[in-house]
Design a protein around this motif. Structure first.
Motif, PDB file in Angstrom:
ATOM      1  N   ARG A  53       0.838  -1.212   0.000  1.00 12.69           N
ATOM      2  CA  ARG A  53       0.000   0.000   0.000  1.00 12.69           C
ATOM      3  C   ARG A  53       0.872   1.262   0.000  1.00 12.69           C
ATOM      4  O   ARG A  53       0.568   2.231  -0.715  1.00 12.69           O
ATOM      5  N   ASP A  54       1.930   1.248   0.788  1.00  9.01           N
ATOM      6  CA  ASP A  54       2.834   2.402   0.799  1.00  9.01           C
ATOM      7  C   ASP A  54       3.398   2.662  -0.595  1.00  9.01           C
ATOM      8  O   ASP A  54       3.544   3.825  -1.014  1.00  9.01           O
ATOM      9  N   GLU A  55       3.709   1.575  -1.317  1.00  9.86           N
ATOM     10  CA  GLU A  55       4.285   1.732  -2.654  1.00  9.86           C
ATOM     11  C   GLU A  55       3.249   2.266  -3.644  1.00  9.86           C
ATOM     12  O   GLU A  55       3.580   3.050  -4.537  1.00  9.86           O
ATOM     13  N   VAL A  56       2.001   1.839  -3.503  1.00 10.45           N
ATOM     14  CA  VAL A  56       0.933   2.376  -4.359  1.00 10.45           C
ATOM     15  C   VAL A  56       0.787   3.874  -4.120  1.00 10.45           C
ATOM     16  O   VAL A  56       0.691   4.673  -5.062  1.00 10.45           O
ATOM     17  N   GLU A  57       0.768   4.262  -2.854  1.00 12.73           N
ATOM     18  CA  GLU A  57       0.641   5.682  -2.528  1.00 12.73           C
ATOM     19  C   GLU A  57       1.863   6.462  -2.994  1.00 12.73           C
ATOM     20  O   GLU A  57       1.750   7.636  -3.383  1.00 12.73           O
ATOM     21  N   SER A  90      -4.609   5.807  -5.941  1.00 15.37           N
ATOM     22  CA  SER A  90      -5.565   5.482  -4.883  1.00 15.37           C
ATOM     23  C   SER A  90      -6.694   4.572  -5.357  1.00 15.37           C
ATOM     24  O   SER A  90      -7.591   4.251  -4.575  1.00 15.37           O
ATOM     25  N   ARG A  91      -6.665   4.140  -6.636  1.00 12.57           N
ATOM     26  CA  ARG A  91      -7.733   3.287  -7.172  1.00 12.57           C
ATOM     27  C   ARG A  91      -7.068   2.123  -7.932  1.00 12.57           C
ATOM     28  O   ARG A  91      -6.668   2.258  -9.078  1.00 12.57           O
ATOM     29  N   VAL A  92      -6.940   0.977  -7.248  1.00 15.41           N
ATOM     30  CA  VAL A  92      -6.169  -0.153  -7.767  1.00 15.41           C
ATOM     31  C   VAL A  92      -7.072  -1.173  -8.452  1.00 15.41           C
ATOM     32  O   VAL A  92      -8.121  -1.557  -7.917  1.00 15.41           O
ATOM     33  N   LEU A  93      -6.650  -1.607  -9.648  1.00 21.14           N
ATOM     34  CA  LEU A  93      -7.210  -2.808 -10.273  1.00 21.14           C
ATOM     35  C   LEU A  93      -6.258  -3.945  -9.930  1.00 21.14           C
ATOM     36  O   LEU A  93      -5.091  -3.938 -10.336  1.00 21.14           O
ATOM     37  N   LEU A  94      -6.741  -4.930  -9.155  1.00 23.33           N
ATOM     38  CA  LEU A  94      -5.924  -6.049  -8.704  1.00 23.33           C
ATOM     39  C   LEU A  94      -6.059  -7.206  -9.691  1.00 23.33           C
ATOM     40  O   LEU A  94      -7.155  -7.718  -9.916  1.00 23.33           O
ATOM     41  N   LEU A  95      -4.947  -7.623 -10.277  1.00 25.81           N
ATOM     42  CA  LEU A  95      -4.923  -8.693 -11.277  1.00 25.81           C
ATOM     43  C   LEU A  95      -4.347  -9.956 -10.651  1.00 25.81           C
ATOM     44  O   LEU A  95      -3.350  -9.901  -9.923  1.00 25.81           O
ATOM     45  N   SER A  96      -4.949 -11.102 -10.971  1.00 26.97           N
ATOM     46  CA  SER A  96      -4.446 -12.369 -10.440  1.00 26.97           C
ATOM     47  C   SER A  96      -5.030 -13.510 -11.258  1.00 26.97           C
ATOM     48  O   SER A  96      -5.675 -13.288 -12.296  1.00 26.97           O
ATOM     49  N   THR A  97      -4.816 -14.723 -10.781  1.00 33.25           N
ATOM     50  CA  THR A  97      -5.436 -15.930 -11.342  1.00 33.25           C
ATOM     51  C   THR A  97      -5.869 -16.802 -10.168  1.00 33.25           C
ATOM     52  O   THR A  97      -5.344 -16.660  -9.059  1.00 33.25           O
ATOM     53  N   PRO A  98      -6.791 -17.724 -10.373  1.00 30.06           N
ATOM     54  CA  PRO A  98      -7.257 -18.567  -9.254  1.00 30.06           C
ATOM     55  C   PRO A  98      -6.151 -19.313  -8.511  1.00 30.06           C
ATOM     56  O   PRO A  98      -6.225 -19.427  -7.281  1.00 30.06           O
ATOM     57  N   PRO A  99      -5.106 -19.834  -9.184  1.00 29.40           N
ATOM     58  CA  PRO A  99      -4.077 -20.566  -8.424  1.00 29.40           C
ATOM     59  C   PRO A  99      -3.338 -19.725  -7.387  1.00 29.40           C
ATOM     60  O   PRO A  99      -2.716 -20.277  -6.477  1.00 29.40           O
ATOM     61  N   VAL A 100      -3.367 -18.391  -7.521  1.00 30.65           N
ATOM     62  CA  VAL A 100      -2.649 -17.548  -6.553  1.00 30.65           C
ATOM     63  C   VAL A 100      -3.638 -16.791  -5.663  1.00 30.65           C
ATOM     64  O   VAL A 100      -3.329 -15.711  -5.169  1.00 30.65           O
ATOM     65  N   ALA A 101      -4.807 -17.378  -5.459  1.00 26.16           N
ATOM     66  CA  ALA A 101      -5.846 -16.705  -4.673  1.00 26.16           C
ATOM     67  C   ALA A 101      -5.372 -16.381  -3.260  1.00 26.16           C
ATOM     68  O   ALA A 101      -5.708 -15.325  -2.703  1.00 26.16           O
ATOM     69  N   LYS A 102      -4.576 -17.272  -2.657  1.00 27.53           N
ATOM     70  CA  LYS A 102      -4.083 -17.036  -1.298  1.00 27.53           C
ATOM     71  C   LYS A 102      -3.192 -15.799  -1.252  1.00 27.53           C
ATOM     72  O   LYS A 102      -3.345 -14.936  -0.371  1.00 27.53           O
ATOM     73  N   ALA A 103      -2.264 -15.695  -2.193  1.00 26.25           N
ATOM     74  CA  ALA A 103      -1.376 -14.532  -2.230  1.00 26.25           C
ATOM     75  C   ALA A 103      -2.166 -13.267  -2.554  1.00 26.25           C
ATOM     76  O   ALA A 103      -1.931 -12.199  -1.971  1.00 26.25           O
ATOM     77  N   ALA A 104      -3.114 -13.387  -3.491  1.00 26.84           N
ATOM     78  CA  ALA A 104      -3.926 -12.223  -3.855  1.00 26.84           C
ATOM     79  C   ALA A 104      -4.730 -11.721  -2.657  1.00 26.84           C
ATOM     80  O   ALA A 104      -4.903 -10.507  -2.474  1.00 26.84           O
ATOM     81  N   ALA A 105      -5.204 -12.645  -1.820  1.00 29.92           N
ATOM     82  CA  ALA A 105      -5.964 -12.242  -0.634  1.00 29.92           C
ATOM     83  C   ALA A 105      -5.085 -11.452   0.332  1.00 29.92           C
ATOM     84  O   ALA A 105      -5.539 -10.475   0.949  1.00 29.92           O
ATOM     85  N   ASP A 152      -8.978  -0.395   1.221  1.00 31.98           N
ATOM     86  CA  ASP A 152     -10.011   0.272   0.429  1.00 31.98           C
ATOM     87  C   ASP A 152      -9.503   0.911  -0.860  1.00 31.98           C
ATOM     88  O   ASP A 152     -10.295   1.504  -1.600  1.00 31.98           O
ATOM     89  N   VAL A 153      -8.206   0.807  -1.151  1.00 29.27           N
ATOM     90  CA  VAL A 153      -7.744   1.363  -2.429  1.00 29.27           C
ATOM     91  C   VAL A 153      -8.004   0.395  -3.586  1.00 29.27           C
ATOM     92  O   VAL A 153      -7.841   0.762  -4.752  1.00 29.27           O
TER      93      VAL A 153
END
Length: 669
Positions: free
Chosen positions: A24-28, A33-48, A56-57
């Motif tokens: 979050r610090d790096e995004v800021e 302040s408005r992130v589109l988070l990209l991932s795939t189902p196999p990395v759901a744990k890391a994405a979470a 909330d960003v």
């Protein structure tokens, strides 16, 4: 003099363990302040985890990234991006997710933050490969390069071994081709060779122990270096072939890189002999292409296009597509030549090196014997290659895969040592005599081979690798050659010195687990040298064990005993090991220490030593066993002792808490 041009690409790199907390610090920091988070189902744990840190960003998510970055997938993600007015792309995953982030950034110029979960390396390149209508095309642009990459080693811990192997070889391919690229330069050369060496060292360790954090850290480090190479210079035959096979025939990206790399290296070897020689050195093998193949085989990686699902009938078409567009490569590209390469890769044949590319085995600067030519050098190297391959092949039917891997790698490294140093017959005979004398001097009370391992640092390397798997425990140390099994049972508060002369030492020791809980009934073997530097087994006039004992902790995980202050001492130097030390002007002394071996039910055994702070030879211990965390105060005292024992003059006090790992905390055994 070598002329070159080097251009660095401005990416911000955050590397370590637990670095996801900084996302979050790096995004800021990027002003977003408005992130589109990209991932795939196999990395759901890391994405979470990333989602939780971003909070909330995060305004939208897209989980549909696909291999080879299909344009239609990018267009669907672009619709999501626009619908939610995202101003930043955060991608969690491997090359597919990174590729999608790049494709979106190329179309929108939005900043990217990448958290890799594989070793692809594409996250630090300004290159995008996209697939449309069965063809894969690449484009390079500063707008494609991610602004920030957060490498968190923990995000790779769940990557299956098979995927880890192919992903790491995929990264290594970037490093290999960077070395013979037209834009090659000393900076990239150093990065490439470092990446290759790191990967070659880490892959076997990872296969042997998938939870090895140090090995995964090395692979992630190598991926960053290799990706930087890919982003700084042009790629050649290998990458062109892999893009063709992946984009046209839908073969797995990393698996295709893994299969093709040794064969692309063999094809280019006649025109890039110096590069192959440097790669061989980084791999620790006599020949680069076959050494790469052997590394992949020993790690259990794929070795044939057939097992990836490619049809044999498609090989001619693949060859034609690969040579249809000119691109830089050390060796001229011909359709028949490439088809032959692909056929070898389809069959899974171990590459052979054309004689013209084989490195000379004579030491540089040594005059060539009469009649000795470059051609005979090449022939010698080719003969060595065949011999090495025969010996390695002889282990193929070993029922234990670990035994097969260890013996195969041992032979390759030994053969490489002999050829790279041009070992003579007399030198070989001297080595055999040395090992023979080392064995002959060994007895039940003198382990000269252990001493040899210690003084060459091998024991400490094994110890460091072992301890790296449980870094939260007290550091371990070498066992040494003077341990004897079954020391005398010793009661709490007893004196293991049994009256031997020396400064009295009171030891008050605690054993806990990594959470600080006491470990009761732990078995603790203690042994040390006397004030003159001799162990009891070196003094035949002594009756029975002295300065050694076996104690057990009480309910509070505590044990106390008397002994004497240890002194520095020379390891036995009247045998072959001592002669070796004398030949290289090394002293034989060890820093003063006490040995401990701690065992407890449900816990991993800890073998370690405590060194006297301020003692001699702490910075030049003859067996390289000293670690900062094991240098402790043996505090001078006078007056009353803890147990009321009468002591005239000075005595010493040692207080220390050992932390040992529960079996569930460390690697399986």
């Amino acid at each position: 003099m070598r002329n070159f041009v080097y251009t660095s690409h401005p990416s911000r790199i955050i590397f370590g363990t637990g670095t996801v907390s900084q996302v979050r610090d790096e995004v800021e920091r990027l002003g977003c302040s408005r992130v589109l988070l990209l991932s795939t189902p196999p990395v759901a744990k890391a994405a979470a985890q990333v989602r939780d840190v971003l909070g909330d960003v995060v305004v939208a998510e897209f989980e549909g990234a696909a291999m080879h970055t299909p344009v239609d997938v990018t267009e669907r993600a672009l619709d999501v991006l626009r619908e939610h007015s995202a101003d930043c792309l955060v991608a969690v995953g491997g090359g597919s997710t990174t590729g999608l982030a790049k494709a979106l950034a190329f179309r929108t110029d939005l900043p990217q933050l990448i958290l890799p979960t594989t070793y692809a390396g594409s996250e630090v390149t300004p290159v995008l490969g996209e697939t449309q209508n069965g063809r894969k095309t690449t484009v390079s642009s500063p707008a494609i390069l991610p602004e920030t990459v957060v490498y968190d080693v923990e995000f790779t811990r769940d990557l299956p071994v098979g995927m880890s192997v192919t992903s790491a070889v995929n990264a290594m391919a970037h490093a290999v081709e960077a070395l013979y690229a037209p834009q090659a330069n000393p900076v990239i050369d150093a990065m490439a060779l470092d990446a290759i060496a790191l990967t070659a060292r880490a892959l076997p360790a990872l296969v042997a122990e998938p939870s090895d954090t140090a090995a995964r850290a090395d692979l992630l480090h190598a991926a960053w270096l290799a990706g930087t190479c890919l982003g700084s210079v042009g790629m050649g035959l290998h990458h062109k072939l892999c893009h063709t096979l992946g984009g046209t025939f839908d073969l797995a990206h990393a698996g295709t890189h893994t299969v093709i790399l040794p064969h692309a290296m063999a094809y280019n070897a006649p025109a890039a002999g110096d590069v192959m020689s440097r790669i061989a050195g980084a791999l620790g093998v006599p020949d680069a292409p076959s050494g790469m193949f052997d590394l992949i085989t020993s790690a259990g990686g794929p070795t044939s296009l057939r097992e990836l699902g490619m049809a044999e009938a498609d090989l001619p078409q693949a060859a034609r597509l690969a040579v249809a567009t000119p691109y830089p490569n050390p060796r001229e590209l011909t359709s028949p030549g490439i088809e032959s390469l692909l056929r070898d890769a389809w069959e899974g044949r171990r590459p052979t090196v054309p004689a013209a590319s084989a490195p000379a085995t004579r030491t540089p600067g040594t005059p060539a014997p009469a009649g000795h030519t470059a051609a005979s050098d090449a022939s010698d190297a080719s003969d060595v290659e065949r011999l090495t391959a025969q010996v390695v092949a002889s282990f193929a039917n070993a029922p234990d895969p670990r035994v097969r891997q260890l013996l195969s790698d041992l032979v390759r490294h030994l053969h490489h040592f002999v050829t790279s140093n041009d070992v003579t017959d007399s030198e070989w005979q001297h080595a055999i005599d040395f090992l023979t004398r080392t064995g002959q001097i060994c007895t039940s009370t003198r382990q000269e081979f252990v001493l040899l391992s210690d003084t060459l640092g091998v024991s400490s390397v094994v110890d460091l690798l072992t301890h790296s798997r449980t870094p939260q425990t007290t550091p371990s140390a070498v066992l040494g050659p003077f341990y004897t099994d079954g020391p005398p049972e010793t009661a709490q508060g007893a004196d293991i010195s049994q009256g031997v002369a020396g400064t009295p030492l009171w030891a008050d020791i605690r054993i806990t687990d990594t959470d600080g809980r006491p470990v009761p009934d732990a078995v603790v073997d203690v042994w040390q040298a006397n004030k003159d530097g001799f162990y009891d087994i070196q003094l035949p006039e002594l009756e029975g064990p002295v300065l050694r004992g076996r104690l057990r902790t009480d309910e509070q995980g505590r044990l106390r005993f008397w002994t004497i202050l240890p002194a520095e001492y020379p390891i036995p130097d009247d045998g072959p090991v001592g002669q070796m030390l004398q030949a290289v002007n090394r002293h034989p002394y060890r820093a003063p220490h006490v040995h401990f071996m701690i065992s407890a039910a449900g816990h991993q055994r800890l073998v370690t030593q405590l060194f006297v702070k301020g003692g001699h030879y702490l910075d030049s211990d003859s067996v390289f066993g000293v670690k900062d965390g094991l240098i402790v105060d043996f505090t001078p005292q006078v007056g009353p002792t803890p147990d009321g024992r009468a002591v005239d003059g000075e005595w010493r006090s040692l207080q220390f808490t050992f932390s040992i790992a529960r079996l569930a905390d460390g690697p399986a055994h």
